[in-house]
Enzyme design. Structure first.
Site, PDB file in Angstrom:
ATOM      1  N   LYS A 168      25.367  62.811  35.506  1.00 19.39           N
ATOM      2  CA  LYS A 168      26.961  62.879  35.676  1.00 19.39           C
ATOM      3  C   LYS A 168      27.479  61.667  35.036  1.00 19.39           C
ATOM      4  CE  LYS A 168      27.002  64.060  40.775  1.00 19.39           C
ATOM      5  NZ  LYS A 168      27.461  63.469  42.177  1.00 19.39           N
ATOM      6  N   HIS A 223      28.684  57.504  50.143  1.00 17.44           N
ATOM      7  CA  HIS A 223      29.563  57.293  49.085  1.00 17.44           C
ATOM      8  C   HIS A 223      31.182  57.840  49.103  1.00 17.44           C
ATOM      9  CE1 HIS A 223      26.355  56.654  46.620  1.00 17.44           C
ATOM     10  NE2 HIS A 223      26.750  56.607  45.531  1.00 17.44           N
ATOM     11  N   ARG A 280      21.641  67.829  46.110  1.00 17.20           N
ATOM     12  CA  ARG A 280      21.968  66.621  45.102  1.00 17.20           C
ATOM     13  C   ARG A 280      23.121  65.977  45.969  1.00 17.20           C
ATOM     14  NH1 ARG A 280      22.815  65.738  38.871  1.00 17.20           N
ATOM     15  NH2 ARG A 280      23.666  63.646  38.936  1.00 17.20           N
ATOM     16  N   HIS A 293      30.534  48.799  43.481  1.00 13.10           N
ATOM     17  CA  HIS A 293      30.031  50.115  43.904  1.00 13.10           C
ATOM     18  C   HIS A 293      28.944  50.146  44.884  1.00 13.10           C
ATOM     19  CE1 HIS A 293      29.429  54.508  43.878  1.00 13.10           C
ATOM     20  NE2 HIS A 293      28.050  54.318  43.488  1.00 13.10           N
ATOM     21  N   ARG A 338      32.897  68.643  21.205  1.00 12.86           N
ATOM     22  CA  ARG A 338      32.287  69.504  22.364  1.00 12.86           C
ATOM     23  C   ARG A 338      30.661  69.245  22.599  1.00 12.86           C
ATOM     24  NH1 ARG A 338      35.260  73.559  19.418  1.00 12.86           N
ATOM     25  NH2 ARG A 338      37.276  73.838  20.267  1.00 12.86           N
ATOM     26  N   LYS A 362      15.163  60.323  42.264  1.00  9.00           N
ATOM     27  CA  LYS A 362      16.548  61.206  41.747  1.00  9.00           C
ATOM     28  C   LYS A 362      16.132  62.183  40.930  1.00  9.00           C
ATOM     29  CE  LYS A 362      20.843  60.656  40.014  1.00  9.00           C
ATOM     30  NZ  LYS A 362      22.132  59.850  39.774  1.00  9.00           N
ATOM     31  N   ASN A 397      24.891  61.388  47.758  1.00  9.63           N
ATOM     32  CA  ASN A 397      26.369  60.698  48.132  1.00  9.63           C
ATOM     33  C   ASN A 397      26.201  60.125  49.379  1.00  9.63           C
ATOM     34  OD1 ASN A 397      27.401  61.455  45.721  1.00  9.63           O
ATOM     35  ND2 ASN A 397      27.627  63.591  46.424  1.00  9.63           N
ATOM     36  N   GLU A 454      21.475  51.208  46.196  1.00  9.55           N
ATOM     37  CA  GLU A 454      21.201  52.566  45.673  1.00  9.55           C
ATOM     38  C   GLU A 454      19.829  52.893  46.008  1.00  9.55           C
ATOM     39  OE1 GLU A 454      23.409  55.016  45.071  1.00  9.55           O
ATOM     40  OE2 GLU A 454      25.218  53.728  44.099  1.00  9.55           O
ATOM     41  N   GLU A 494      25.133  69.940  41.489  1.00 10.20           N
ATOM     42  CA  GLU A 494      25.173  69.430  43.126  1.00 10.20           C
ATOM     43  C   GLU A 494      25.940  70.704  43.822  1.00 10.20           C
ATOM     44  OE1 GLU A 494      27.069  65.811  43.218  1.00 10.20           O
ATOM     45  OE2 GLU A 494      27.868  66.073  44.996  1.00 10.20           O
ATOM     46  N   HIS A 525      33.778  55.261  48.243  1.00 14.65           N
ATOM     47  CA  HIS A 525      34.887  55.469  47.422  1.00 14.65           C
ATOM     48  C   HIS A 525      35.985  55.062  48.149  1.00 14.65           C
ATOM     49  CE1 HIS A 525      32.594  58.468  44.663  1.00 14.65           C
ATOM     50  NE2 HIS A 525      32.151  57.409  44.726  1.00 14.65           N
TER      51      HIS A 525
END
Ligand SMILES: NC(=O)c1ccc[n+]([C@@H]2O[C@H](COP(=O)([O-])OP(=O)(O)OC[C@H]3O[C@@H](n4cnc5c(N)ncnc54)[C@H](O)[C@@H]3O)[C@@H](O)[C@H]2O)c1
Ligand SMILES: NC(=O)c1ccc[n+]([C@@H]2O[C@H](COP(=O)([O-])OP(=O)(O)OC[C@H]3O[C@@H](n4cnc5c(N)ncnc54)[C@H](O)[C@@H]3O)[C@@H](O)[C@H]2O)c1
Ligand SMILES: [Zn+2]
Ligand SMILES: [Zn+2]
Lengths: 360, 360
Positions: A142, A247, A240, A264, A120, A226, A244, A184, A236, A251
């Site tokens: 992330k 993105h 935030r 990517h 955990r 960032k 994206n 990026e 997010e 994606h």
């Protein structure tokens, strides 16, 4: 070496950026709970950089365990993640052991997710070795793995205790990967830093030539952007999401072609052109703005056209993406160069038209 | 209906305890982000209670998706977890969809972990249907799956937005499962609530007979104890570890025999006897105290002797457990009836002797 701070209260952490950092065990040592680390790397990066890092740590009295994963986005799966857990358990790593991810974004995302889940949550350090990982994926917490039905669908928000960006590691990075990272970098300029965008327009060839000073500046400024966004909106809920840009389209390209076909960053570049085109159709950007973005990506050797999957397929894939709320497509668009906003009102037909216009 | 509050700041949540709660959709509705839920249940609980819950929610205008998992601790694995992800993705559940876990601790732990990971976190509601889940596993945000090398090794701290403990569901619970839940109830008395322990000594047969008033009181008092501990120490840096009384020994029993042989609560009861025996050997408990604990477990029809695995095997299994720090076994022991503490100083030979003394 330059040091930035990601301001997240009692989970704040430093980002060190500089040359020769892999050999400076004291930087890592300062952030360990116990002198015990488990390094996660891959079969490409390990042979290049594990030896130096390991030797430095062991010389400093740190007990080191290692697992090397197969290389590639195609391996960003539960099965590969489980190899990390197998190592942690067979080596009897404790909850206080620190997991160190040494590699690009794939290793960082998997290492971070493993650290988030093992017992955990165990401490975690990022040592990113691609430009993309140094300016983006290693900062902000992330983490994720892919699911056959969607990219990065299974993951956690889990902050590292340290990011160590050693610019020297970029020397061995393939040109195509360097370019993907630049996508990026350019993104930060587009969404919130028009001065940086201007600097990039002036300096892109120095970056392509891996001039250390230029890389240092670009990485530091990207991480600063960032870090500011992440500190303001860790999970997010708002700002935030602007990170994206390109993105959701991107994606769709990555999933539509099968993970690993396009990089990517390449998908993000083509996706950003779609977002820019849609922004122009909404009257927010001028045609000249779109041309400026395109010119910068072209100089970076990035694709500025998406693959011809058909707009319907794009939309279906985008609807599977996370940026959906109450059945509407929420997209990051550009209000101006250097200013992004989330928009949930675009008609599907308008989105489809922008996609078609940017496929070739 | 009684309502407790788990005081965790902006992640605080209510626990409702009472009869007929499954039909009261308004309690669930009040905690949804959007009128969309994904229910995770299993093949035993689903046929009994899914229909009522689903009908109530749909009547209230909630869109309901369902996945039913195979029943049993042996299925608390990644493969089963993946069935939840498959459902969430094929049904296109969004990040704002609420995952509802309807079942015992296995369903709750897996549902909670799935919610923690899906798109890096979706809202989550616990509807526990076993006594153990109502008094323990549904409260406090621990979620996990098992790994072949260790129980609950892969998981997350992830708090629900609501716990709905409907006492009526306990009517169909097998006697053996009820007893297993009583082990955790008795645990609260032992570690921090001697008045409750005295009440249990006076009321155990009423609980065994499922007297609703007695159940209501025991569940409410157990949850209150757990909620207090969790609010003080969410991620188990300190006091929360006390909830693991009997668990390090117990996990060794569970793993040693193979998951599913003994019930969790049964292993905890036998493990608590080992902890009590060790506490006696350290001079903290009197022999009469150990007898009092044993008598209560016996009345609850719980095992008070561990299986004869051999002390060496116990210790090896315990060293794999999470409660290890810097190579030392950290155990929860009893300073008195109603007062527990973590102890990291016991000699392995002393621990082994206590284990041997409580195996038969
Ligand atoms: N977590 C986040 O916030 C975030 C943000 C952006 C991207 N990502 C993820 O990051 C991944 C992409 O990361 P990436 O672009 O770093 O890809 P990558 O990790 O696959 O690395 C690219 C290639 O370069 C190799 N490599 C890495 N460092 C090298 C070096 N120094 N020298 C030579 N070769 C080297 C790798 O082995 C790989 O073959 C994607 O999975 C994406 O989803 C995550
Ligand atoms: N997360 C935590 O903090 C925490 C704490 C304690 C235990 N746990 C975990 O909880 C699990 C044990 O939970 P459990 O004891 O509830 O086991 P369980 O979930 O396996 O349920 C026991 C059995 O009862 C059945 N059942 C459930 N509700 C029923 C009902 N109302 N009527 C008839 N049958 C019913 C189940 O299908 C199962 O067969 C373990 O995996 C343990 O690790 C977690
Ligand atoms: Zn990206
Ligand atoms: Zn327990």
């Amino acid at each position: 070496m330059q040091t930035l701070n990601v301001a997240l209260g009692d989970r704040a952490y430093p980002i060190h950026i500089g040359r020769g950092l892999l050999g400076r065990a004291e930087l890592v040592l300062a952030r360990l709970k116990t002198p015990r680390v488990a390094i996660v790397t891959n079969d490409t990066v390990g042979p290049l950089y594990l030896g130096g890092l390991r030797a430095a740590l062991e010389q400093a009295g740190v007990n080191v365990s290692v697992v090397s994963l197969p290389d590639g986005e195609a391996y960003k799966t539960w099965e590969t993640l489980n190899r990390i857990f197998d190592m942690l358990l067979t080596e009897r790593c404790e909850r206080s052991t620190t997991l160190v991810a040494l590699g690009g974004g794939v290793v960082g995302d998997m290492g971070g997710f493993a650290a988030a889940c093992y017992q955990r949550g165990m401490p975690f350090i990022q040592i990113p070795t691609t430009l993309l990982a140094q300016v983006d994926s290693s900062v902000g917490g992330k983490t994720a793995i892919n699911h056959p039905l969607g990219k990065n669908m299974i993951g956690a928000f889990y902050q590292p205790r340290l990011v160590l960006a050693d610019i020297d590691t970029l020397a061995t990075l393939p040109d195509r990967e360097l370019a993907a990272g630049l996508a990026e970098v350019i993104k930060y300029g587009l969404i919130r830093d028009s001065d940086f965008l201007a600097w990039l327009e002036a300096s892109l060839e120095r970056l392509r030539a891996r001039d250390p000073e230029a890389l240092m500046y670009a990485i530091e400024r990207s991480c600063r952007n960032k870090a500011e966004v992440v500190a303001a909106d860790e999970t997010e809920q708002g700002e935030r999401a602007l990170l994206n840009l390109g993105h959701t389209f991107g994606h769709a390209i990555e999933t539509g072609l099968g993970y690993g076909e396009w990089l990517h960053g390449e998908a993000v570049a083509a996706g950003t052109m779609m977002a820019a085109e849609l922004s122009r159709r909404l009257g927010w950007l001028a045609a000249g703005d779109v041309d400026r973005i395109e010119a910068l990506f072209v100089r970076a050797k990035l694709p500025v056209w998406g693959p011809k999957l058909g707009a319907a397929r794009y939309l279906a894939l985008m609807a599977h993406d996370k940026k959906v709320e109450a059945g509407r497509l929420r997209l990051v668009l550009l209000h101006a160069l250097g200013r992004a906003r989330v928009h949930g009102e675009a008609a599907l037909s308008e989105i489809a038209a922008a996609i078609e216009a940017r496929c070739r």
